[in-house]
Design a protein around this motif. Structure first.
Motif, PDB file in Angstrom:
ATOM      1  N   PRO A 258      -2.300  -1.499 -12.024  1.00 53.65           N
ATOM      2  CA  PRO A 258      -2.572  -0.169 -11.458  1.00 53.65           C
ATOM      3  C   PRO A 258      -1.283   0.460 -10.942  1.00 53.65           C
ATOM      4  O   PRO A 258      -0.333  -0.229 -10.555  1.00 53.65           O
ATOM      5  CB  PRO A 258      -3.547  -0.462 -10.305  1.00 53.65           C
ATOM      6  N   GLY A 259      -1.267   1.789 -10.900  1.00 48.61           N
ATOM      7  CA  GLY A 259      -0.072   2.505 -10.493  1.00 48.61           C
ATOM      8  C   GLY A 259       0.298   2.322  -9.042  1.00 48.61           C
ATOM      9  O   GLY A 259       1.399   2.712  -8.630  1.00 48.61           O
ATOM     10  N   THR A 260      -0.585   1.732  -8.247  1.00 44.23           N
ATOM     11  CA  THR A 260      -0.287   1.499  -6.834  1.00 44.23           C
ATOM     12  C   THR A 260       0.855   0.503  -6.648  1.00 44.23           C
ATOM     13  O   THR A 260       1.399   0.391  -5.542  1.00 44.23           O
ATOM     14  CB  THR A 260      -1.529   0.975  -6.104  1.00 44.23           C
ATOM     15  N   TYR A 261       1.235  -0.206  -7.692  1.00 43.20           N
ATOM     16  CA  TYR A 261       2.350  -1.155  -7.606  1.00 43.20           C
ATOM     17  C   TYR A 261       3.710  -0.495  -7.876  1.00 43.20           C
ATOM     18  O   TYR A 261       4.737  -1.163  -7.807  1.00 43.20           O
ATOM     19  CB  TYR A 261       2.146  -2.297  -8.604  1.00 43.20           C
ATOM     20  N   TRP A 262       3.703   0.787  -8.192  1.00 45.18           N
ATOM     21  CA  TRP A 262       4.946   1.464  -8.561  1.00 45.18           C
ATOM     22  C   TRP A 262       6.027   1.296  -7.492  1.00 45.18           C
ATOM     23  O   TRP A 262       7.167   0.943  -7.800  1.00 45.18           O
ATOM     24  CB  TRP A 262       4.684   2.946  -8.822  1.00 45.18           C
ATOM     25  N   GLU A 263       5.693   1.580  -6.249  1.00 45.06           N
ATOM     26  CA  GLU A 263       6.694   1.534  -5.185  1.00 45.06           C
ATOM     27  C   GLU A 263       7.301   0.138  -5.036  1.00 45.06           C
ATOM     28  O   GLU A 263       8.490  -0.011  -4.779  1.00 45.06           O
ATOM     29  CB  GLU A 263       6.090   1.997  -3.859  1.00 45.06           C
TER      30      GLU A 263
ATOM     31  N   GLU B 172      11.685   7.288 -12.266  1.00 44.62           N
ATOM     32  CA  GLU B 172      12.769   6.310 -12.216  1.00 44.62           C
ATOM     33  C   GLU B 172      12.498   5.073 -13.083  1.00 44.62           C
ATOM     34  O   GLU B 172      12.485   3.943 -12.604  1.00 44.62           O
ATOM     35  CB  GLU B 172      13.008   5.887 -10.766  1.00 44.62           C
ATOM     36  N   PHE B 173      12.319   5.298 -14.385  1.00 39.72           N
ATOM     37  CA  PHE B 173      12.039   4.182 -15.284  1.00 39.72           C
ATOM     38  C   PHE B 173      13.249   3.266 -15.446  1.00 39.72           C
ATOM     39  O   PHE B 173      13.088   2.077 -15.745  1.00 39.72           O
ATOM     40  CB  PHE B 173      11.578   4.704 -16.643  1.00 39.72           C
ATOM     41  N   ASP B 174      14.439   3.823 -15.285  1.00 40.61           N
ATOM     42  CA  ASP B 174      15.629   2.978 -15.376  1.00 40.61           C
ATOM     43  C   ASP B 174      15.760   2.050 -14.181  1.00 40.61           C
ATOM     44  O   ASP B 174      16.609   1.148 -14.170  1.00 40.61           O
ATOM     45  CB  ASP B 174      16.893   3.829 -15.533  1.00 40.61           C
ATOM     46  N   ARG B 175      14.918   2.240 -13.153  1.00 38.42           N
ATOM     47  CA  ARG B 175      14.911   1.347 -11.991  1.00 38.42           C
ATOM     48  C   ARG B 175      13.588   0.608 -11.836  1.00 38.42           C
ATOM     49  O   ARG B 175      13.369  -0.074 -10.845  1.00 38.42           O
ATOM     50  CB  ARG B 175      15.211   2.152 -10.719  1.00 38.42           C
TER      51      ARG B 175
ATOM     52  N   LYS C  57      11.202  -0.558  -5.454  1.00 37.96           N
ATOM     53  CA  LYS C  57      11.962  -1.162  -4.359  1.00 37.96           C
ATOM     54  C   LYS C  57      12.665  -2.435  -4.807  1.00 37.96           C
ATOM     55  O   LYS C  57      13.812  -2.707  -4.422  1.00 37.96           O
ATOM     56  CB  LYS C  57      11.024  -1.465  -3.191  1.00 37.96           C
ATOM     57  N   GLY C  58      11.985  -3.219  -5.644  1.00 40.51           N
ATOM     58  CA  GLY C  58      12.552  -4.495  -6.077  1.00 40.51           C
ATOM     59  C   GLY C  58      13.305  -4.440  -7.387  1.00 40.51           C
ATOM     60  O   GLY C  58      13.778  -5.474  -7.869  1.00 40.51           O
ATOM     61  N   ARG C  59      13.424  -3.212  -7.991  1.00 40.60           N
ATOM     62  CA  ARG C  59      14.084  -3.072  -9.303  1.00 40.60           C
ATOM     63  C   ARG C  59      13.508  -4.076 -10.303  1.00 40.60           C
ATOM     64  O   ARG C  59      14.232  -4.725 -11.054  1.00 40.60           O
ATOM     65  CB  ARG C  59      15.597  -3.262  -9.184  1.00 40.60           C
TER      66      ARG C  59
END
Length: 642
Positions: free
Chosen positions: A321-326, A360-363, A330-332
């Motif tokens: 789920p998208g809730t893991y995005w942050e 920020e897909f590159d991160r 944060k952890g790259r």
């Protein structure tokens, strides 16, 4: 009357007029008719909240002007006599900026159903964010002229009050001393507003009244459940199990991935299109893609994991789920499927007609990909031109690769992104809008011109079809389809006022979240699958084909689409909300599931009566609790976290 007193009176009158302008701008967001229909108490509550909040919006400008107007400040800083104009200049600048901000805010709400928030700020501050809007030269000029008009208009208003309204000097002394009484009235208004909100929120007897405040920009309700309980009121029960699980350290995947490299590994070509909605996959709009789909696996009830590019691509690449995005940002943290491909020696190349830096897909999902493998075009080309160039580069990569090793090619297409890009030869629908000027676009214009705007989109999708065809034809001509998996899907959908909005990123409506999903897997009999599927299922479907032995539960929240397991719901998310949809209902929950924290409709956005909506919400409590648990399954809290 001396100049200092006259200046103070002019500024007082000026900010009074600015306040009226704010009321006029923000009134468009507020549904006073619904409040009146709900009863006089609701109308009074809403009017009081609206009036007091618009006064609060002016406070920064008022305080800054008051500070600059202090004579002690001039003496302390030893400013020249010209500094006497500083309070007036400050008043004009801050008044213009305040009204301009809320004008933009109201326009954003009218078009997309949101006020300026973290998502919008992120879009403006992140490299590539502005470019992703797809604004034209006419839009840029329009925005500049509107901003200029605000500043010139405010300056003209102030000058008129200064030189053409000498009658201000004859105002009664009592009128000139209204500042303190108005502050008292404002404080009483705010106190009554938040007291009513806190009481209604605690006892839960009229939640529809609180919903009215959603049209008041940046309204923050007050809760005081404990206080009312101590005072002897019967406080409504609160289910904390439906709160999203935040915090914690990412523990992903749950177990190390184990795999056996296939003897004859598949190549993979993964094609993602911006804003590709499900119903455009038909023989007229996309003849080549439609013909290819008849030979492949087509999923007709497929949903993105969100309503925007960030979450759409994140969910399809992670299976989460998208809730893991942050947590990923944060952890790259990269994604397991790319880790597996790298360990198996795949040649990889990634292409986008947008930017890898926004979102920020590159991160995140591509953070472990060497920069030289991430290809984007910096030239000032239209979206369709970038798509064509990137397809040419992708085909060149396929032709020049080492044929002894498998390859993975990934591309993100931009043609169907608003303003919707296409060359003249791709026109299949007329009339269409020559341009979309965001500066002048409003809801009335959208309602009137939505068919020409959608025709422009369909022409762009037809151009997308031609680019898909170039890749498929190349693979077929070179005999590569026999050992290449092809994935074709949209990051999300696109709405054209079917449910009151245009574009995406506003709601979890079907037009904004449903996309095509086409899977070509060599040797598999063509089939049309009408069961529910999600972006979260793509990676779990591919991993076994790459020799991964772990069950999907170790690295995703999705299912292998060919395992025989039936999905009974899908999940959405965006910047601050989570959505749940099954055969009966669609429920949207905000981060704080309070009186305004949920929206309930039929599974395909049908309107429900309040009673029916509440019945469905109550009946889905077990499923929603499991959903909230799943949102935190790959996070581990430290000992110090509650």
């Amino acid at each position: 009357m001396n100049e200092q007193t006259h200046g103070r009176n002019v500024r007082f009158a000026y900010f009074g007029l600015v306040y009226l302008v704010l009321l006029w701008i923000n009134a468009a967001n507020v549904d006073f008719a619904a409040a009146a229909a709900s009863g006089y108490a609701s109308l009074l509550f809403l009017v009081n909240a609206f009036v007091s909040y618009n006064a609060l919006y002016l406070l920064p400008a008022l305080l800054l002007t008051w500070l600059v107007a202090r004579p002690s400040l001039w003496r302390r800083l030893r400013l020249p006599r010209a500094a006497v104009w500083a309070p007036d200049v400050t008043a004009v600048l801050t008044g213009a900026l305040t009204t301009l901000f809320f004008y933009a805010n109201a326009k954003l709400h009218a078009l997309y159903g949101m006020f300026i928030n973290g998502f919008v700020i992120n879009l403006l501050m992140t490299p590539g964010g502005i470019e992703s809007l797809g604004g034209s030269g006419s839009s840029t000029i329009g925005f500049a002229l509107i901003a200029l008009a605000f500043f010139v208009g405010h300056a003209a208003l102030f000058v008129a009050l200064t030189f053409g309204a000498r009658r201000l000097s004859s105002l009664p002394a009592g009128m000139r001393r209204l500042g303190r009484p108005l502050i008292v009235v404002l404080l009483l208004s705010i106190l009554s507003d938040h007291s009513v909100y806190a009481y209604t929120s605690a006892v839960g007897n009229k939640p529809e009244m609180l919903e009215l405040t959603e049209g008041v920009p940046f309204y923050v309700g007050t809760t005081a459940r404990t206080l009312f309980k101590k005072l002897g009121f019967e406080v409504a029960a609160q289910d904390k199990s439906l709160r999203q699980q935040g915090g914690g350290h990412l523990q992903y995947p749950a177990k190390p991935l184990e795999f056996t490299k296939p003897e004859k590994p598949y190549n993979i070509v993964w094609l993602v299109s911006e804003s590709w909605r499900a119903d455009t996959l038909d023989p007229e709009i996309m003849p080549a893609t439609w013909a290819f789909a008849q030979k492949a696996q087509v999923f007709t009830q497929h949903y993105s994991g969100g309503n925007g590019t960030r979450i759409g691509i994140f969910t399809m690449m992670t299976g989460l789920p998208g809730t893991y995005w942050e947590a990923f940002l944060k952890g790259r943290r990269g994604v397991p499927i790319i880790d597996v491909l790298r360990q198996q020696g795949y040649q990889m190349s990634f292409y986008t007609s947008a930017k890898f830096s926004y979102p920020e897909f590159d991160r995140t999902v591509f953070s472990q990909v060497p920069r030289e493998q991430l290809h984007e075009i910096d030239a000032p080309l239209a979206g369709w031109e970038k798509d064509r160039q990137n397809v040419s580069d992708l085909l060149k990569f396929i032709d020049t690769r080492d044929p002894a090793r498998p390859f993975f090619a990934w591309m993100f297409f931009e043609s169907p992104h608003a303003r919707y890009y296409f060359p003249p030869e791709s026109v299949i629908r007329t009339p269409y809008r020559d341009d979309i000027n965001y500066a002048t676009l409003d809801r009335d214009e959208l309602q009137k011109d939505i068919v020409p705007i959608k025709n422009r989109y369909l022409n762009a999708v037809h151009h997308l079809d031609g680019q898909f065809a170039r890749i498929i034809d190349h693979l077929e001509t070179h005999g590569l389809l026999e050992n290449t998996i092809v994935v074709m899907l949209g990051d999300h959908g696109e709405e054209f006022m079917e449910n009151g909005y245009w574009g995406h990123n506003s709601t979890f409506s079907d037009p904004q979240t449903r996309t095509p999903l086409i899977l070509w897997i060599p040797g598999r009999t063509p089939a049309v699958h009408d069961r529910l599927s999600s972006h979260l299922d793509v990676v779990p479907t591919l991993m076994p084909l790459l020799g991964v032995k772990n069950p999907p539960e170790d690295y995703s929240s999705g299912y292998d689409l060919f395992s025989g397991r039936q999905r009974d719901h899908v999940v959405f998310s965006d910047w601050s909300r989570v959505g749940y949809k099954d055969a009966d209902v669609k429920i949207t929950l905000s981060e704080d599931v309070g009186p305004l924290g949920k929206r309930i409709s039929g599974p395909h956005d049908e309107k429900l009566t309040p009673q029916r909506a509440q019945e469905l919400f109550q009946s889905k409590q077990p499923q929603l609790v499991r959903l909230m648990q799943e949102l935190g399954r790959f996070k581990q809290k430290s000992r110090h976290e509650p």
